[in-house]
Design a protein around this motif. Structure first.
Motif, short mmCIF file in Angstrom:
data_model
loop_
_atom_site.label_atom_id
_atom_site.label_comp_id
_atom_site.label_asym_id
_atom_site.label_seq_id
_atom_site.Cartn_x
_atom_site.Cartn_y
_atom_site.Cartn_z
N ASP A 182 -48.34 -7.73 -12.48
CA ASP A 182 -47.02 -8.55 -12.25
C ASP A 182 -46.18 -7.76 -13.13
O ASP A 182 -46.50 -7.11 -14.28
CB ASP A 182 -47.47 -9.82 -12.70
N GLY A 183 -45.00 -7.85 -12.67
CA GLY A 183 -43.98 -7.33 -13.90
C GLY A 183 -42.65 -7.85 -13.36
O GLY A 183 -42.27 -8.29 -12.09
N VAL A 184 -41.41 -8.02 -14.10
CA VAL A 184 -40.35 -8.08 -14.10
C VAL A 184 -39.57 -6.86 -14.41
O VAL A 184 -39.49 -6.79 -15.91
CB VAL A 184 -39.69 -9.65 -14.79
N GLY A 185 -38.61 -6.25 -13.81
CA GLY A 185 -38.10 -5.24 -14.40
C GLY A 185 -36.75 -5.49 -15.04
O GLY A 185 -36.23 -6.51 -14.75
N GLY A 186 -36.23 -4.47 -15.79
CA GLY A 186 -34.98 -4.57 -16.37
C GLY A 186 -33.81 -5.02 -15.70
O GLY A 186 -32.88 -5.70 -16.18
N SER A 187 -33.44 -4.31 -14.51
CA SER A 187 -32.45 -4.79 -13.56
C SER A 187 -32.83 -6.04 -12.89
O SER A 187 -31.94 -6.32 -12.12
CB SER A 187 -32.13 -3.44 -12.74
N SER A 188 -33.72 -6.65 -13.20
CA SER A 188 -34.19 -7.92 -12.21
C SER A 188 -34.69 -8.99 -13.12
O SER A 188 -35.12 -9.95 -12.57
CB SER A 188 -35.31 -7.61 -11.13
N GLY A 189 -34.73 -8.90 -14.38
CA GLY A 189 -35.30 -9.99 -15.29
C GLY A 189 -34.12 -10.32 -16.20
O GLY A 189 -33.28 -10.79 -15.89
N ALA A 190 -34.67 -10.56 -17.37
CA ALA A 190 -34.06 -11.05 -18.48
C ALA A 190 -32.57 -10.42 -18.90
O ALA A 190 -32.72 -9.11 -18.76
CB ALA A 190 -34.93 -11.41 -19.85
N LEU A 191 -31.87 -10.95 -19.69
CA LEU A 191 -30.59 -10.25 -20.02
C LEU A 191 -31.07 -9.24 -21.26
O LEU A 191 -31.99 -9.58 -21.81
CB LEU A 191 -29.74 -11.58 -20.77
N GLY A 192 -30.59 -8.08 -20.96
CA GLY A 192 -30.88 -7.20 -21.75
C GLY A 192 -29.67 -6.69 -22.96
O GLY A 192 -28.65 -7.34 -22.61
N TRP A 193 -29.85 -6.00 -23.84
CA TRP A 193 -28.81 -5.72 -24.64
C TRP A 193 -27.29 -5.17 -23.82
O TRP A 193 -26.35 -5.51 -24.20
CB TRP A 193 -29.24 -4.58 -25.91
N GLN A 194 -27.74 -4.19 -23.08
CA GLN A 194 -26.33 -3.68 -22.25
C GLN A 194 -26.36 -4.13 -20.99
O GLN A 194 -25.32 -4.20 -20.38
CB GLN A 194 -26.64 -2.09 -22.29
N SER A 195 -27.53 -4.56 -20.24
CA SER A 195 -27.69 -4.83 -18.96
C SER A 195 -27.73 -6.48 -18.68
O SER A 195 -28.20 -7.03 -19.72
CB SER A 195 -28.94 -4.19 -18.39
N PRO A 196 -27.16 -6.77 -17.89
CA PRO A 196 -26.91 -8.38 -17.47
C PRO A 196 -28.21 -8.79 -16.81
O PRO A 196 -28.62 -9.96 -16.74
CB PRO A 196 -25.93 -8.29 -16.32
N GLY A 197 -29.24 -8.02 -16.79
CA GLY A 197 -30.50 -8.24 -16.24
C GLY A 197 -30.38 -8.63 -14.64
O GLY A 197 -29.65 -8.02 -13.92
N ALA A 198 -31.16 -9.68 -14.18
CA ALA A 198 -31.03 -10.10 -12.71
C ALA A 198 -29.56 -10.71 -12.59
O ALA A 198 -28.84 -11.44 -13.13
CB ALA A 198 -31.86 -11.26 -12.68
N TRP A 199 -29.19 -10.20 -11.24
CA TRP A 199 -27.80 -10.41 -10.80
C TRP A 199 -27.51 -11.81 -10.08
O TRP A 199 -28.43 -12.16 -9.39
CB TRP A 199 -27.12 -9.46 -10.02
N ASP A 200 -26.58 -12.89 -10.63
CA ASP A 200 -26.52 -13.88 -9.70
C ASP A 200 -25.92 -13.21 -8.31
O ASP A 200 -24.90 -12.43 -8.36
CB ASP A 200 -25.26 -14.50 -10.29
N GLY A 201 -26.39 -13.55 -7.26
CA GLY A 201 -25.95 -12.99 -5.94
C GLY A 201 -24.35 -13.11 -5.64
O GLY A 201 -23.68 -12.33 -5.20
N GLU A 202 -24.02 -14.55 -6.04
CA GLU A 202 -22.29 -14.60 -5.82
C GLU A 202 -21.56 -13.68 -6.75
O GLU A 202 -20.64 -12.94 -6.48
CB GLU A 202 -21.97 -16.22 -6.10
N ALA A 203 -22.17 -13.51 -8.00
CA ALA A 203 -21.25 -12.67 -8.85
C ALA A 203 -21.42 -11.06 -8.43
O ALA A 203 -20.40 -10.23 -8.52
CB ALA A 203 -22.23 -12.57 -10.17
#
Length: 353
Positions: A182-203
């Motif tokens: 299993d895994g949660v990638g950087g662009s789909s998971g927790a808030l990163g230092w530069q990345s927002p992580g998983a996006w809110d669909g409405e946002a």
């Protein structure tokens, strides 16, 4: 005595580690800015430090263990995942793409590694409508974790690797059999230092059309209030690790949580303020089982480059062969867009055909 190299094309640098008979014999770091000017610099370094039996090349979003000599233009595009309208414009990703192309064309024994989503050990239902369950560098960090905790892991349950990168945060679950499940990638998971992580669909809808660069914006560093920043990151990590913990035997705890990532070096005071051992202790057998990954003896490059070299060594039949066999990398298949189920998914796939 295989001589191999492993590469990690992170957001801040491209690192290379060389192993000979499983031991560190050389390493180098190419910072991002000079690399954009001279994308062939890593190739020149490798050519001057060879010959090599195998090189685990920079793999982006990954391919199912494809040798560079067999890599097509479409597969190169799948590793960077830049839409045709942005190709050549997304600076950091364009530099990565050009560097990977140099690796492809260099006539070196380069192989491109799979991401988590390519692995047969990950059940299909966990791939549904996902692309980033963990990029190949996260697979490499898992390989390093397996090597580093081999003497203390009882294999009575899975462990979790938490990677805090200079841009993204990701988590990987490794079963008691040494397989990534299993895994949660950087662009789909927790808030990163530069990345927002998983996006809110409405946002994401309201901010659209999104550019590739938007994946590297809006992270923790964008939060001005230091207390709010810390709480946002801690709670995001707890949600991610806790959610993964609840899916896997024994359902309440991982045997270990292994911490890794460039953020420990670039933002040490911020990481210290997170008190990760305390925050994540409910999901490990004790707070003492929340531990730093450590490095191979003599290595100072990033953990993912170390793990990539371990994988190269194992694929070449070296001392890490059993570890790599357990990871089942040779059974990787598919591509990162294969598990999208949406009325417009085929249109997306055609962009990378």
């Amino acid at each position: 005595m295989p001589r191999v190299a492993g590469c990690d094309p992170g957001s801040s640098s491209l690192d290379i580690l060389v192993l000979e008979d499983g031991e560190v014999v050389d390493q180098v770091r190419f910072e991002s800015a000079p690399l954009r000017t001279d994308p062939a610099a890593p190739i020149a370094w490798l050519q001057s430090h060879g010959p090599f039996d195998l090189i685990a090349g920079p793999s982006g979003y990954g391919l199912p263990l494809v040798r560079a000599a067999d890599c097509t233009e479409a597969q190169l595009n799948l590793m960077s995942l830049v839409r045709p309208d942005e190709r050549g414009q997304a600076k950091g990703v364009s530099a990565f793409s050009e560097t990977v192309r140099r690796f492809r064309d260099a006539k070196l024994p380069v192989v491109f590694l799979p991401g988590v989503i390519h692995l047969s050990s990950v059940p299909t239902h966990r791939k549904f409508n996902h692309i980033d369950l963990g990029t190949p560098d996260k697979v490499c960090v898992a390989a390093l974790a397996l090597e580093r905790i081999a003497d203390t892991w009882t294999r009575e349950g899975p462990f979790c690797v938490l990677e805090l990168g200079s841009a993204f945060t990701a988590a990987i679950v490794v079963s008691e059999h040494g397989q990534i499940i299993d895994g949660v990638g950087g662009s789909s998971g927790a808030l990163g230092w530069q990345s927002p992580g998983a996006w809110d669909g409405e946002a994401s809808y309201l901010l659209s059309p999104l550019a590739k660069a938007d994946l590297f914006r809006g992270g923790a560093v964008a939060i001005d209030d230091s207390d709010a920043r810390r709480l946002a990151v801690v709670e995001s990590l707890v949600r991610m690790v806790g959610g993964l913990c609840g899916l896997h035997e024994p359902y309440d705890q991982f045997e270990k949580i292994v911490l890794s990532g460039r953020l420990f070096a670039t933002e040490p005071s911020f990481v210290d303020s997170l008190h990760l051992a305390t925050a994540l202790a409910p999901f490990a057998r004790s707070m003492y089982e929340v531990q730093s990954i450590g490095s191979l003896e003599g290595a100072w490059v990033k953990e993912a480059a170390q793990g990539a070299a371990i994988i190269a060594d194992g694929l070449a039949g070296g001392k890490h062969a059993e570890l790599v066999d357990d990871l089942k990398l040779r059974e990787a298949q598919g591509h990162v867009l294969a598990w999208l189920h949406h009325p417009r998914a085929d249109d997306v796939r055609k962009l990378f055909a």
